[in-house]
Design an enzyme around this catalytic site. Structure first.
Site, PDB file in Angstrom:
ATOM      1  N   HIS A 307       0.854  -1.181   0.000  1.00 43.61           N
ATOM      2  CA  HIS A 307       0.000   0.000   0.000  1.00 43.61           C
ATOM      3  C   HIS A 307       0.889   1.229   0.000  1.00 43.61           C
ATOM      4  O   HIS A 307       1.954   1.217   0.618  1.00 43.61           O
ATOM      5  CB  HIS A 307      -0.901   0.010   1.247  1.00 43.61           C
ATOM      6  CG  HIS A 307      -2.061   0.931   1.092  1.00 43.61           C
ATOM      7  ND1 HIS A 307      -1.971   2.262   1.366  1.00 43.61           N
ATOM      8  CD2 HIS A 307      -3.313   0.712   0.645  1.00 43.61           C
ATOM      9  CE1 HIS A 307      -3.137   2.826   1.113  1.00 43.61           C
ATOM     10  NE2 HIS A 307      -3.963   1.916   0.669  1.00 43.61           N
ATOM     11  N   ASP A 364      -8.120  -5.163   0.012  1.00 37.09           N
ATOM     12  CA  ASP A 364      -8.602  -5.880  -1.167  1.00 37.09           C
ATOM     13  C   ASP A 364      -8.256  -7.350  -1.156  1.00 37.09           C
ATOM     14  O   ASP A 364      -8.830  -8.137  -1.911  1.00 37.09           O
ATOM     15  CB  ASP A 364      -8.019  -5.239  -2.437  1.00 37.09           C
ATOM     16  CG  ASP A 364      -8.675  -3.922  -2.709  1.00 37.09           C
ATOM     17  OD1 ASP A 364      -9.864  -3.814  -2.423  1.00 37.09           O
ATOM     18  OD2 ASP A 364      -7.988  -3.009  -3.176  1.00 37.09           O
TER      19      ASP A 364
END
Ligand code: ACO
Length: 422
Positions: A307, A364
Site C-alpha cells: 500500500h 482488497d
C-alpha cells in the site's frame, strides 16, 4: 512562534513556512516557491506532496490508524450504518435520531432512476464491464438533472445532487449487474434499508420476496464503511482535480469511478481473485508465485499486497479478515481460493522481501473473498468498492468547493528536444 524551513539555492536562502496538522503531521508550505525562487518541486506519483488541507479523514500509515472526522474505523464498523458514515463524511457530524431519519428518508425517496435511462442500459452489450456502465450512467445523470451542471449553485441544489447520487448509485450498480446477466431489472424497494435494498435489487427476483441474510447484510455494511473514504488517494484526487474545473459533481464522481477501475487501485480486488484462481489452476504452488513476485524480471505482483501509505498493516484488512471468516463460516462455504490466500499470506509475511519492503495484505486481499462468498461476480467487485467510496468522493469534492480551491494544474520539468528548425 511559526516554524520555518530554509532552502539554499545558488547561495541564496529562502524561508518556507512549516505547517502542522491537528495530529502533528508536518508540511513545508511551498505555495509561493516558484514566484520566490523560479523553481518548482518534482515529485512523480505525488509521494511527498500534500495537495490540500483536509478535515475529513486522518490516516497514519506507520501506526495503521484510520479515522473519519475523528472517529476510528474500528468504532464505525462496529456501531454505524453505512449511511451514518456517509453523513458523517459529507456533513461532518455523526447523525442520530431525527437527523438520521430525515437523511435516510430523503435518500430512500430518490432511489428510482429515470425510466429513460433504461434505454441507455439497453444500448450496452452484455459483455460491457460494469465499471464502464457505472461511470457512463453517472455522467448521464447530468442529462436528466441539467441544473447540476453549475456546481456554484446554492447549497440546497448541491445537497439535492448529493442525495440523488447516494440514492441512485446502488440502483445503477445493481442494474449494471442485471444487464451483464441479461436478467430483467429490479426496482428499489423503499421499505428496505440501503444495504438490504441493494441486495434485493442484485439478487431478488421480481416474482418472489427476497430473504435478506443478516450476516451478509452486516458484512456488506462493514465493507461499504471500510471503503468509504481514504483521504487523497488516486480516485479522490481525481474527483478533486476534475471538480476544481467546476465540472459537475456527477462528472467529477464519474471520473473518480474511472480512476478507481485500474488494478493498482480499486481494480485490485478483482485482480486478487483472478490471481488466486490462476494459482489454483496452476497446481496451487504458492512458493512459485512468491518467487515470481520477488523476481524483478517478472511483471507478476502479489495482488492485494502493499500500500502506498500503510507500511505496517492495513487496519481495514484486520477488520475485514474477521468478517471474512464469519461470512464463510455462517454460509458454510469452503472456498479453496481462501486456502491459497491463507498460504500466500503466511508465506509472504515471513519472507524477507515482503518484510523489508513492508508489504502486508491490504483490504482488497480479503474483500474479494467475501464478495465471492455472497454471490457477487468478480467483475462487480470494483463496483462494490465504488458504492462504498461514493460518500468519500462527495465529501472531498464538497470540501474542495467550499474552500474555493483553485483549479488543479500541476507543473512539469520539460526534458524534450530544444527548439529545432522544421
Ligand atoms: N508484489 C511484489 N512486490 C511489490 C508489491 C507487490 N504487490 N508491491 C510493491 N512491491 C515492491 C516493488 O517492486 C518495490 O520494490 P523495489 O523497492 O525493490 O523496487 C517496492 O515493493 C515498493 O513498491 P512501489 O511500487 O514503489 O510502491 P507504491 O507505493 O508505488 O505502490 C501499490 C503501492 C500500487 C499498492 C503496490 O504495492 C502494488 O502494486 N500492490 C498490488 C496492487 C494492489 O494490491 N493494489 C491495491 C492497493 S489498496 C487500494 O487501492 C484500496
Amino acid at each position: 512562534m511559526t516554524k520555518t524551513a530554509e532552502l539554499h539555492i545558488d547561495g541564496k536562502v529562502y524561508e518556507l513556512p512549516v505547517l502542522e496538522g491537528t495530529e502533528g503531521e508536518k508540511a513545508i508550505d511551498i505555495s509561493k516557491l516558484r514566484a520566490q525562487t523560479g523553481h518548482i518541486t518534482l515529485d512523480i506519483g505525488f509521494k511527498n506532496t500534500g495537495s490540500t488541507k483536509s478535515s475529513i479523514t486522518f490516516l497514519d500509515g506507520e501506526q495503521g490508524i484510520l479515522r473519519h472526522r475523528g472517529y476510528s474505523i474500528e468504532d464505525l464498523c462496529d456501531k454505524a450504518d453505512f449511511l451514518q458514515v456517509a453523513h458523517l463524511l459529507i456533513y461532518g457530524e455523526y447523525p442520530t435520531g431525527e437527523t438520521y431519519d430525515k437523511f435516510k428518508n430523503t435518500i430512500t425517496y430518490h432511489t428510482l432512476v429515470h425510466e429513460d435511462m433504461r434505454k441507455i442500459f439497453d444500448g450496452f452489450p452484455a459483455s460491457a464491464h460494469p465499471m464502464g456502465v457505472l461511470s457512463s450512467l453517472v455522467t448521464s445523470l447530468t442529462a436528466f438533472y441539467p441544473e447540476s451542471l453549475d456546481p456554484t449553485t446554492a447549497p440546497e441544489g448541491v445537497d439535492l445532487t448529493i442525495v440523488r447520487l447516494l440514492a441512485k448509485l446502488p440502483t445503477i450498480a445493481a442494474w449494471s449487474y442485471k444487464n451483464e446477466m441479461g436478467h430483467p431489472l429490479n426496482y428499489p424497494n423503499n421499505n428496505l434499508d440501503y444495504v438490504s435494498n441493494f441486495l434485493q435489487m442484485m439478487f431478488g427476483l421480481r416474482t418472489e420476496t427476497y430473504e435478506i441474510n443478516p450476516i451478509v447484510r452486516d458484512a456488506l455494511n462493514k465493507l461499504l464503511i471500510l471503503h468509504a473514504d481514504h483521504e487523497q488517494n488516486c480516485s479522490a484526487a481525481t474527483v478533486r482535480v476534475v471538480g476544481s474545473s467546476q465540472a459537475s459533481l456527477y462528472a467529477s464522481v464519474s471520473a473518480g469511478i474511472n480512476a478507481l477501475w485500474g488494478r493498482l487501485h480499486g481494480g485490485a480486488n478483482q485482480a486478487v481473485i483472478e490471481m488466486l484462481e490462476n494459482i489454483m489452476e496452476d497446481g496451487g504452488d504458492v512458493e512459485k508465485y512468491i518467487a515470481k513476485a520477488k523476481d524483478k524480471n517478472d511483471p507478476f505482483r502479489l495482488m492485494g499486497f502493499g500500500h502506498r501509505v500503510y507500511k505496517n498493516f492495513d487496519p481495514r484488512a484486520r477488520i475485514i479478515k474477521k468478517s471474512c471468516d464469519e461470512v464463510l463460516e455462517s454460509l458454510g462455504i469452503n472456498d479453496p481460493t481462501l486456502e491459497i490466500a491463507k498460504k500466500l499470506e503466511e508465506a509472504a509475511l515471513k519472507d524477507d522481501y515482503f518484510v523489508d519492503r513492508k508489504l502486508f495484505p491490504n483490504v482488497d486481499f480479503y474483500s474479494g473473498i467475501i464478495y465471492r462468498a455472497i454471490g457477487i461476480p468478480t467483475e462487480m467487485f470494483t463496483v462494490m468498492f465504488a458504492l462504498g467510496r461514493l460518500p468519500g468522493w462527495i465529501a472531498q469534492w464538497k470540501e474542495m468547493r467550499e474552500e474555493g480551491q483553485p483549479i488543479g494544474r500541476p507543473r512539469q520539468l520539460y526534458v524534450g528536444e530544444n527548439h529545432r528548425p522544421l
